[in-house]
Write an enzyme that holds these catalytic residues in place. Structure first.
Site, mmCIF file in Angstrom:
data_model
loop_
_atom_site.group_PDB
_atom_site.id
_atom_site.type_symbol
_atom_site.label_atom_id
_atom_site.label_comp_id
_atom_site.label_asym_id
_atom_site.label_seq_id
_atom_site.Cartn_x
_atom_site.Cartn_y
_atom_site.Cartn_z
ATOM 1 N N SER A 150 23.265 36.640 49.714
ATOM 2 C CA SER A 150 23.791 37.340 48.545
ATOM 3 C C SER A 150 23.006 38.641 48.298
ATOM 4 O O SER A 150 23.021 39.534 49.134
ATOM 5 C CB SER A 150 23.794 36.413 47.331
ATOM 6 O OG SER A 150 24.493 36.995 46.249
ATOM 7 N N HIS A 193 31.030 31.463 47.067
ATOM 8 C CA HIS A 193 29.824 32.270 47.151
ATOM 9 C C HIS A 193 28.601 31.346 47.126
ATOM 10 O O HIS A 193 28.549 30.375 46.367
ATOM 11 C CB HIS A 193 29.750 33.253 45.986
ATOM 12 C CG HIS A 193 28.679 34.277 46.148
ATOM 13 N ND1 HIS A 193 28.816 35.387 46.951
ATOM 14 C CD2 HIS A 193 27.426 34.343 45.622
ATOM 15 C CE1 HIS A 193 27.710 36.101 46.897
ATOM 16 N NE2 HIS A 193 26.846 35.486 46.106
ATOM 17 N N ASP A 208 35.091 33.581 47.895
ATOM 18 C CA ASP A 208 34.090 34.466 47.297
ATOM 19 C C ASP A 208 34.793 35.719 46.779
ATOM 20 O O ASP A 208 35.446 36.422 47.557
ATOM 21 C CB ASP A 208 33.053 34.839 48.358
ATOM 22 C CG ASP A 208 31.899 35.659 47.808
ATOM 23 O OD1 ASP A 208 31.985 36.126 46.652
ATOM 24 O OD2 ASP A 208 30.907 35.830 48.545
#
Length: 287
Positions: A109, A241, A211
């Site tokens: 991320s 995600h 996501d």
């Protein structure tokens, strides 16, 4: 160096070094956060790699590029460990186990965003004897002022990182006065030199179909590929995600780690890219 330490260095098998950078929108978590620690432990076991998880200062007290600078400073420290002549002063784990000629970055991320920017900066530095062989960007945290189709589609369906929360992270982490089209957020707006002029390691970019950021990630893969770089896409159609950290999505995490092993073992090849919306079985074969 003491005799015992010298003997330990001689009997231990050297392992590739994976530099792990955690996520959290640049505002949350640390290397010791349980979900990241557990994933690093699993990665070390499955991929047979020495994992070094990096801490960096967080926003809003420390806005970007502080996180980039902290992680690059760590890279320079690792270089000093590799090149230190007096091995008695080197971290004993690194001295005994680290193969500094086989280093990999793995960012999750916001950590993947950091890896991208570290890779750009590293092209201007002589890091020998370190050799970075590959970059893994797992669901990189990118953004823009304009909403993408995936952000609109999943605006109310994503429990981990809805677009409104992303906006808040960017508000607190970007330099004062910067918009989400700043290159820190939107790598498609990167300033010179262009990617095509940079000597970047091969990349594996991981994308989840559920996501909201997936369209930003697809665009990034296309951007890197069009610059003539060696990039592969690993697409998990039903993954959310940060799926590698979730117990209920552990199947995908296991698949990711299998692909990671293949990626780390594979020698560099001519530029390749996978279709952005391949089914997971096809992506597994492409690894």
């Amino acid at each position: 160096m003491g005799k015992k330490q010298e003997e330990e260095r001689s009997i231990h098998k050297k392992l590739p070094v994976t530099l792990f950078v955690h996520g959290g929108g640049f505002c949350m978590f640390s290397a010791s956060t349980v979900i990241f620690h557990d994933f690093c432990r699993k990665m070390a076991q499955k991929a047979n790699t020495l994992v070094v998880s990096i801490d960096y200062r967080l926003a809003p007290e420390h806005r970007l590029p502080t996180a980039y600078n902290d992680c690059f400073d760590f890279l320079k420290w690792l270089q000093s460990q590799a090149s230190e002549e007096d091995r008695s002063t080197v971290d004993p784990w690194l001295d005994c186990y680290a193969d500094f000629s086989r280093c990999f970055w793995f960012g999750e991320s916001a950590g993947a965003n950091i890896v991208h920017h570290i890779a750009l900066r590293a092209t201007t530095e002589d890091l020998r004897p370190l050799q970075v062989k590959g970059l893994v960007l797992s669901q990189p945290f990118f953004g823009s002022e304009e909403r993408t189709a995936s952000e609109i589609e999943l605006e109310h369906d994503e429990p981990i990182i809805p677009p409104a929360l992303c906006d808040e992270f960017w508000k607190f982490s970007l330099p004062h006065g910067a918009s989400r089209d700043h290159p820190y957020s939107n790598p498609l707006n990167e300033v010179l030199p262009p990617l095509s002029k940079l000597d970047l390691p091969r990349m594996l970019v991981v994308v989840g179909g559920l996501d909201p950021l997936r369209d930003h990630q697809f665009a990034y893969v296309s951007h890197v590929h069009e610059a003539g770089k060696n990039v592969k896409l690993l697409f998990f159609r039903d993954a959310q995600h940060s799926f590698p950290l979730m117990a209920d999505q552990s199947m995908y995490a296991d698949m990711l780690l299998k692909c990671l092993v293949k990626f780390m073992q594979r020698r560099s090849k001519p530029t390749e890219t996978s279709g952005c919306r391949r089914r997971i079985s096809a992506c597994m074969n492409a690894c």
